[in-house]
Write an enzyme that holds these catalytic residues in place. Structure first.
Site, PDB file in Angstrom:
ATOM      1  N   SER A   1      35.445 -13.012  -3.109  1.00  0.00           N
ATOM      2  CA  SER A   1      35.725 -14.265  -2.435  1.00  0.00           C
ATOM      3  C   SER A   1      36.570 -14.116  -1.176  1.00  0.00           C
ATOM      4  O   SER A   1      36.727 -15.085  -0.420  1.00  0.00           O
ATOM      5  CB  SER A   1      36.433 -15.217  -3.399  1.00  0.00           C
TER       6      SER A   1
ATOM      7  N   LYS B   1      44.165 -15.027   3.560  1.00  0.00           N
ATOM      8  CA  LYS B   1      43.145 -15.783   2.842  1.00  0.00           C
ATOM      9  C   LYS B   1      43.688 -17.182   2.544  1.00  0.00           C
ATOM     10  O   LYS B   1      44.824 -17.330   2.056  1.00  0.00           O
ATOM     11  CB  LYS B   1      42.784 -15.048   1.550  1.00  0.00           C
TER      12      LYS B   1
ATOM     13  N   SER C   1      37.423  -9.607  -5.801  1.00  0.00           N
ATOM     14  CA  SER C   1      37.332 -10.401  -4.578  1.00  0.00           C
ATOM     15  C   SER C   1      37.968  -9.780  -3.355  1.00  0.00           C
ATOM     16  O   SER C   1      37.827 -10.313  -2.260  1.00  0.00           O
ATOM     17  CB  SER C   1      37.953 -11.788  -4.813  1.00  0.00           C
TER      18      SER C   1
END
Length: 570
Positions: A272, A198, A296
């Site tokens: 996210s 990420k 997330s």
């Protein structure tokens, strides 16, 4: 891309606070805000997408794999994934109690459609991380071949999904070649495993953008501790995945792309860690890193039909943003199997024993399907996903009882810390004036929270005390992972703060409690929504130190109810 045109509440024109002229609250006399009763959009009357015309799931595809397949992904020349999902229809008589379901399971009755057993060599299902690592260690595969195949998959499949912000093609191949020369290759737990990171933690040589144009352009000079551990274990970083700005939102889109669910591209991949969820769910990579501040990792895992694990506090190095949102953010993993999730988590945590999730002893399992907030209604299919997980656990010999969770007070504490975390992160940006409109409002509110001194340790202490009492009687709690399907895939960053807040509260209210107290939780696939063709999932959570218990229970559920590991390709 085809967008659903169903009516939605017009939140973009709703009044938002003018942060440049707004008066600061008088903190000398102000009471703490009651977030549970604060006025917010009425989600019960909001229009929902018309699901009656949505593509029905394709029931002919299957769930389990055997062996190893390294191949080039079918070229998605249209840039679209099929909207038909390999799915399970809703169990007939789903209003039965989990004990009735357990009794049916024990007597060998089928409570849902059978899961076909498929040969991955014939079906070309990508290999798991565990299989890849074993093959590389044994000399059956070379790391360069594995990485080259993964890059082909990304090139062919990502146009439809928007999962990757950066693909490290040349660097990943060079690193794979260097890995092949390591003398300890046959000992590495992640030997040759391609992994995505990420894009909000540092990867040396890459720019850490955090889903925003407000940061700087200088590449990181060192690896984040999590990245360093993955590299040391033999993993190869093939790319950086997308996230919404500063990881603040429950859907993933930026000014460059919208990240979509691989099972039905009309829907968001969640957030996210949406890019990581989409990449794993589509089989572009076998595993991916994510981090989890309000859910997330678990939210996109649930949206994309994969396993998502958030460890408890201090199990894995966090170091995300300015202060990891006051300790709420943890680095975790998304994978297509529990075994792969456990393997990667064992590396991130430096605890090899986590990689072997054997069946657990009999557990006391609580089932809690009620919504944490009156602002979110729980879709019947999502409630049934939790009930199915509980029924499967009961059939495996565990004790299951209905036991509502003590959510009171958690919403207030979570929202205050979410706002404050955004403000602290924004304070480290090179160009805060470039923040999106929704984020500017969030940051401004967070600064007001910090100035007012509204964050107090007792807010968490009260919630945690209630949970400790709860877990005196239970070992694990099962909840729905989400309250409903993800929002439509669209440019959410162009919409206002109110619209984004309403969307997040509406579909993902179950996850944030475990961030607040710093306890472990994971999301596990549990079928498909019969109208949207998107995955369903259950959440498992437990007290501090229960990572192994949760993984062992999840592996047991997976063995009893295997799922199709990746979405079908065109």
């Amino acid at each position: 891309m085809h967008e659903d045109t169903a009516a939605e509440p017009d939140m973009d024109t709703a009044a938002e606070p003018d942060m440049d002229t707004a008066a600061e609250p008088d903190m000398d006399t102000a009471a703490e805000p009651d977030m549970d009763t604060a006025a917010e959009p009425d989600m019960d009357t909001a229009a929902e997408p018309d699901m009656d015309t949505a593509a029905e799931p394709d029931m002919d595809t299957a769930a389990e794999r055997a062996g190893i397949s390294i191949r080039t992904r079918t070229d998605a020349t249209t840039g679209m994934h099929t909207e038909s999902a390999a799915a399970q229809t809703r169990t007939e008589g789903a209003t039965r109690t989990y004990m009735e379901d357990a009794a049916a399971a024990e007597h060998g009755k089928q409570t849902g459609p059978p899961v076909a057993q498929e040969d991955s060599m014939s079906m070309n299902i990508p290999a798991t991380a565990s299989e890849i690592a074993a093959a590389v260690r044994d000399g059956i595969l070379r790391p360069e071949a594995v990485v080259a195949d993964t890059l082909d998959r990304i090139q062919a499949g990502d146009l439809a999904l928007g999962a990757f912000a950066v693909v490290r093609a040349e660097r990943a191949l060079a690193e794979a070649q260097a890995l092949a020369d390591r003398p300890d290759l046959d000992e590495l737990p992640l030997a040759g495993v391609p992994i995505a990171i990420k894009n909000n933690i540092d990867v040396s040589g890459e720019v850490t953008r955090g889903g925003s144009r407000a940061g700087g352009d200088d590449p990181a000079t060192t690896d984040h501790p999590v990245v360093a551990r993955l590299r040391a274990a033999g993993a190869v970083i093939v790319g950086l995945t997308e996230l919404p700005e500063l990881g603040l939102w429950g859907v993933t889109d930026t000014g460059d792309r919208i990240t979509r669910c691989p099972w039905n591209v009309r829907y968001s991949a969640g957030g996210s860690s949406g890019g990581s969820g989409a990449a794993v769910g589509a089989g572009l990579v076998p595993v991916a890193h994510g981090n989890d501040g309000l859910g997330s990792v678990r939210i996109p895992a649930a949206c994309c039909g994969v396993v998502g694990v958030k460890p408890g506090r201090d199990v894995v190095p966090s170091e995300v943003g300015a202060d990891s949102w006051g300790g709420m953010v943890e680095n975790g993993v998304l994978a297509t199997t529990v075994a792969d999730a456990a393997l990667v988590l064992s590396v991130l945590a430096g605890r090899p024993a986590l990689a072997d999730p054997e069946p657990p002893p009999p557990l006391r399992i609580a089932l809690a399907v009620g919504s944490p907030t009156p602002l979110a209604r729980v879709d019947r299919e999502w409630a049934d996903a939790a009930r199915t997980a509980a029924a499967t656990a009961a059939a495996a010999g565990h004790t299951v009882a209905d036991a509502p969770l003590p959510y009171a007070g958690g919403t207030d504490a979570v929202i205050l810390r979410w706002l404050a975390g955004a403000a602290r992160d924004a304070g480290e940006l090179s160009h805060p004036d470039r923040l999106q409109r929704r984020s500017r409002v969030h940051v401004a509110l967070g600064r007001a929270v910090l100035r007012a001194g509204l964050i107090r340790p007792r807010q968490v202490d009260v919630v945690e005390t209630r949970l400790l009492d709860y877990f005196e009687h239970h070992d694990v709690v099962v909840t729905p992972a989400l309250a409903g399907p993800a929002p439509l895939a669209r440019d959410w960053h162009r919409r206002g703060w109110v619209a984004n807040m309403a969307a997040g509260i509406r579909f993902a209210p179950f996850t944030a409690l475990w961030n607040l107290v710093g306890w472990p939780a994971l999301s596990i696939p549990m079928g498909f929504h019969p109208r949207t063709g998107t995955p369903l999932a259950a959440q498992l959570a437990g007290p501090p130190g229960s990572e192994s218990t949760l993984l062992r229970l999840a592996a047991q559920l997976e063995a009893a109810r295997p799922w199709q590991r990746v979405a079908p390709t065109t």
